[in-house]
Design a protein around this motif. Structure first.
Motif, PDB file in Angstrom:
ATOM      1  N   GLN A  40       0.815  -1.212   0.000  1.00  0.00           N
ATOM      2  CA  GLN A  40       0.000   0.000   0.000  1.00  0.00           C
ATOM      3  C   GLN A  40       0.852   1.266   0.000  1.00  0.00           C
ATOM      4  OE1 GLN A  40      -2.486  -0.366   3.443  1.00  0.00           O
ATOM      5  NE2 GLN A  40      -3.284  -2.349   2.810  1.00  0.00           N
ATOM      6  N   ASP A  49      -6.295   1.303  -5.627  1.00  0.00           N
ATOM      7  CA  ASP A  49      -7.185   1.140  -4.477  1.00  0.00           C
ATOM      8  C   ASP A  49      -6.882  -0.199  -3.798  1.00  0.00           C
ATOM      9  OD1 ASP A  49      -9.589  -0.867  -5.480  1.00  0.00           O
ATOM     10  OD2 ASP A  49      -8.688   0.299  -7.117  1.00  0.00           O
ATOM     11  N   SER A  52      -7.482  -3.417  -5.927  1.00  0.00           N
ATOM     12  CA  SER A  52      -6.579  -3.548  -7.072  1.00  0.00           C
ATOM     13  C   SER A  52      -5.153  -3.879  -6.647  1.00  0.00           C
ATOM     14  CB  SER A  52      -6.573  -2.267  -7.890  1.00  0.00           C
ATOM     15  OG  SER A  52      -7.857  -2.014  -8.400  1.00  0.00           O
TER      16      SER A  52
END
Length: 171
Positions: A40, A49, A52
């Motif tokens: 992330q 996101d 995804s």
């Protein structure tokens, strides 16, 4: 005095194995949290996101490749349990070491495949792959050392188990 010495050695052994078990648990927790958090914040997935991010084929590959690492940690934890129970000279401990050896070899195979991907597909796109290659080579080196040590230890432990079983049959 001899009994006190034996009890003291047993207490020291249990303290050492407890410490190593805590270290293994900390390593596994840190690795697991890092695997969830790192995609992330870094690299290819910073603009994706949450759904995804975890559909990215490279991240999925890393998760699959991490399975042998966590199996090694689990088998190491089991091996320390055998030490605590004075069952280190058993066929179960030999099996745990064998699994550790094969998992280390599997890690090498996964990293070699990832390095091949970096060289084939990313080298031509002018991406700087030096950091990834260096980390991969380090992981390969450590895994080969672990696999070699496990193979030697497995052979020695198997010989000890065989001798112990012969002595048990003799008595």
């Amino acid at each position: 005095q001899t009994i006190n010495h034996i009890v003291e050695l047993d207490y020291m052994k249990r303290g050492s194995t407890l410490f190593l078990k805590v270290v293994i648990l900390l390593i596994s927790i840190i690795a697991f949290v890092g695997m969830i958090r790192f995609p992330q914040t870094e690299g290819r997935a910073t603009n994706l996101d949450l759904i995804s991010i975890y559909q990215d084929p490279f991240i999925i590959y890393i998760y699959i490749a991490s399975i042998p690492f966590f199996v090694v940690l689990y088998q190491s934890f089991k091996l320390l349990g055998y030490v605590d129970k004075n069952k280190i000279f058993s066929q179960a401990s030999v099996k745990s070491i064998s699994i550790i050896k094969y998992c280390a070899i599997a890690i090498v195979a996964f990293i070699v495949a990832a390095e091949g991907y970096l060289f084939i597909f990313l080298r031509s796109k002018s991406d700087d792959i030096a950091g990834g290659v260096a980390m991969g080579l380090f992981i390969i080196f450590v895994s080969v050392v672990i696999a070699t040590a496990a193979a030697i230890f497995q052979k020695l432990l198997q010989n000890a188990v065989d001798i112990k079983s012969e002595n048990d049959l003799t008595v």
